[in-house]
Each structure stands twice: as structure tokens, then as C-alpha cells.
Motif scaffolding. Structure first.
Motif, short mmCIF file in Angstrom:
data_model
loop_
_atom_site.label_atom_id
_atom_site.label_comp_id
_atom_site.label_asym_id
_atom_site.label_seq_id
_atom_site.Cartn_x
_atom_site.Cartn_y
_atom_site.Cartn_z
N LEU A 6 26.04 73.09 4.85
CA LEU A 6 25.80 72.97 6.29
C LEU A 6 25.88 74.37 6.89
O LEU A 6 26.90 75.03 6.80
N ASP A 7 24.76 74.80 7.47
CA ASP A 7 24.65 76.16 8.00
C ASP A 7 24.46 76.05 9.52
O ASP A 7 23.44 75.55 9.98
N GLY A 8 25.48 76.46 10.27
CA GLY A 8 25.39 76.37 11.73
C GLY A 8 25.86 75.03 12.27
O GLY A 8 25.65 74.72 13.44
N PHE A 9 26.46 74.23 11.47
CA PHE A 9 27.02 72.93 11.87
C PHE A 9 28.26 72.66 11.01
O PHE A 9 28.20 72.90 9.81
N PRO A 10 29.36 72.15 11.58
CA PRO A 10 29.63 71.87 12.98
C PRO A 10 30.00 73.13 13.78
O PRO A 10 30.60 74.04 13.26
#
Ligand code: ADP
Ligand code: ADP
Ligand code: ADP
Length: 229
Positions: free
Chosen positions: A83-87
Motif C-alpha cells: 500500500l503506497d500512500g494509504f492509509p
């Protein structure tokens, strides 16, 4: 593996992702990329997200949580994901935990791309992207063989509309307010409910690895590999 990459804009998340993805056979879910695709396609979701994105503000939690929930169903994500940029907010982190609990899984590691703001403007304003592959170049630090052209496909590179010094300021402000930790040493591991941010949230679960994201790309890759071994 189920991984989260956290770091300010320009800290190198997109540069390291393809390397980690290939090594562990994971899918790469970047909410920023998915939102930009929705904006370009003028889907209802894209229309809702556009204004906040243009200003460098965060889009609503419900919107990004919905995108991630849908994307994680893909067959390519069953072995694990990045998960890149989340959360980016604690609400998103809590929703993610619920989603994973339903699937009987949890996050293995959170990589924190730690870096000073001062370096980021040069990185962001020099960034060039090959939109279809996500390959990232930099006019000074990682120039393509032919300026403006992707090394692999020969296709044109683009610059992101929000990769300006001005929009970067609001993106950094959002990052410091919502995502980055207050110094753990200062407050110990006792958090006041509702006051914590995303990295604190995962520090509590003891899954955070710190990276020196200001080092050259290869050294950052080595730190990533060490953190995941
Ligand atoms: P993010 O995905 O975290 O926003 P990127 O991976 O797109 O950041 O990197 C931003 C810019 O900085 C890109 O142009 C990239 O080529 C360059 N870059 C990435 N990592 C490094 C590094 N370790 N040193 C110097 N430049 C880097
Ligand atoms: P960066 O280079 O800052 O890491 P991204 O590509 O991840 O940028 O995100 C671009 C924009 O998309 C953000 O400024 C924000 O408006 C929106 N966005 C992306 N991910 C999220 C998220 N998890 N929550 C809210 N907004 C998001
Ligand atoms: P300038 O005239 O600003 O010195 P250059 O001669 O370096 O620019 O490059 C001319 C054009 O080539 C730029 O406007 C840009 O479109 C493209 N370009 C330059 N460097 C890069 C790079 N690292 N990645 C992608 N495109 C580049």
C-alpha cells in the motif's frame, strides 16, 4: 507480505515499490495513481476527488477506503500487497484493519520513509513519470537516457500537475498534520485516543521500520531489504 509505505511526497515510495513488488510477488496499490486514473477517466469518483487533489489536500476517507477495498480483491493481490500512500489518516488505518480482519489477515510491516522537507522540493519539481508503467525519473538524480522519454518503451514522460513548489506546500502540511508521528520518545507509548496519527498508530502495534530516505536509491533499497528480511 502485506506492507504499507509511509512518507511525504517525493520520499521515494514510488521508486522503491517496483523493486519490492517484484522481489516478493506483491501487487502495488497506490491510491494517488488510482485517483489520478479516475480523474483522467472522469468517473464519478474522479470528479469527486479532483478538487482536493488539485489543491494538495486529502480526499475523503470513505472514497479512498472504497478504492482500496475494491482493489484488494484482485487476484494479483492475494499473495500480498504494497500500500503506497494509504492509509494517510488514522480513520483510514482503522478501516484497513477492519477490512483485513474480515479476510483473516493483518499488516506485516510499515516502512517509514523518513526525510527532511528541505530535500523534497527539488525531488518533486524534477520528477518525470512514465504513466502506464509508473516508472519514475528525475531530471537530475535519475535522468532518462533520452530526455522526456521512457527508457524501456520510448514513450513520452509526463510531469504531475500537482508537482509544483506551491502545491507541495499543502501536501506537506497535510502529511505533517495527519500522517507523521509526534516524537515517540517524548510521549512514550501512551497515546491519547483521537490525537494519534498514522505512524503512531502502527508504532503501537510494533510493526514500523525506519528508513533513511535521504540516502541514494540503492542504499534505500538495501535498508528496505534488511527491514523485510
Ligand atoms: P514518492 O512516490 O514518495 O512521492 P518518488 O519515488 O516518485 O516519490 O520520488 C520522487 C522523485 O525523487 C523522483 O523523481 C525520483 O526519481 C527521485 N528519487 C527517488 N528516490 C530518490 C533518492 N533516494 N535519491 C534521489 N532522488 C530520488
Ligand atoms: P505523493 O506524491 O504526495 O505521495 P500521491 O500520488 O500519493 O502523492 O497522492 C496524490 C493526491 O491524491 C494527494 O495529494 C491526495 O489529494 C490524494 N490521495 C492519495 N492517497 C490518499 C489517501 N490515502 N487519502 C486521501 N487522499 C489521498
Ligand atoms: P532546459 O531547456 O530547461 O534546460 P532540457 O534541455 O534539459 O531543458 O530538456 C528539454 C526538455 O526535455 C524539457 O522541457 C523536458 O520536457 C525534457 N526533459 C529534460 N530533462 C528530462 C528528464 N530528466 N526527464 C524527462 N524529461 C526531461
Amino acid at each position: 507480505k502485506r506492507l504499507i509505505l509511509i512518507g511525504p511526497p517525493g520520499s521515494g515510495k514510488g521508486t522503491q515499490s517496483p523493486i519490492i513488488k517484484d522481489e516478493y510477488c506483491l501487487c502495488h496499490l497506490a491510491t494517488g495513481d488510482m485517483l489520478r486514473a479516475a480523474v483522467a477517466a472522469k468517473t464519478p469518483l474522479g470528479l469527486k476527488a479532483k478538487e482536493a487533489m488539485d489543491k494538495g489536500e486529502l480526499v475523503s476517507d470513505d472514497l479512498v477506503v472504497g478504492i482500496i477495498d475494491e482493489a484488494m480483491k484482485k487476484p494479483s493481490c492475494q499473495k500480498g500487497f504494497i500500500l503506497d500512500g494509504f492509509p494517510r489518516t488514522v480513520v483510514q488505518a482503522q478501516k484497513l484493519d477492519e477490512m483485513l480482519a474480515k479476510r483473516g489477515t493483518k499488516i506485516d510491516k510499515v516502512l517509514n520513509f523518513a526525510i527532511d522537507d528541505a530535500i523534497l522540493e527539488e525531488r518533486i519539481t524534477g520528477r518525470w513519470i512514465h504513466p502506464t508503467s509508473g516508472r519514475t525519473y528525475h531530471s537530475k538524480f535519475a535522468p532518462p537516457k533520452v530526455p522526456g522519454t521512457d527508457d524501456v518503451t520510448g514513450e513520452p514522460l509526463i510531469q504531475r500537475k500537482d508537482d509544483t513548489a506551491e502545491v507541495l506546500k499543502s501536501r506537506l502540511e497535510a502529511f505533517h498534520r495527519q500522517t507523521e508521528p509526534v516524537l515517540l520518545e517524548d510521549i512514550g507509548l501512551c497515546f491519547i485516543e483521537g490525537k494519534i496519527n498514522v505512524i503512531d498508530y502502527y508504532s503501537k502495534k510494533r510493526v514500523v521500520a525506519q528508513l533513511h530516505a535521504d540516502k541514494p536509491p540503492k542504499e534505500v533499497t538495501a535498508e528496505v531489504q534488511k527491514a523485510l528480511s
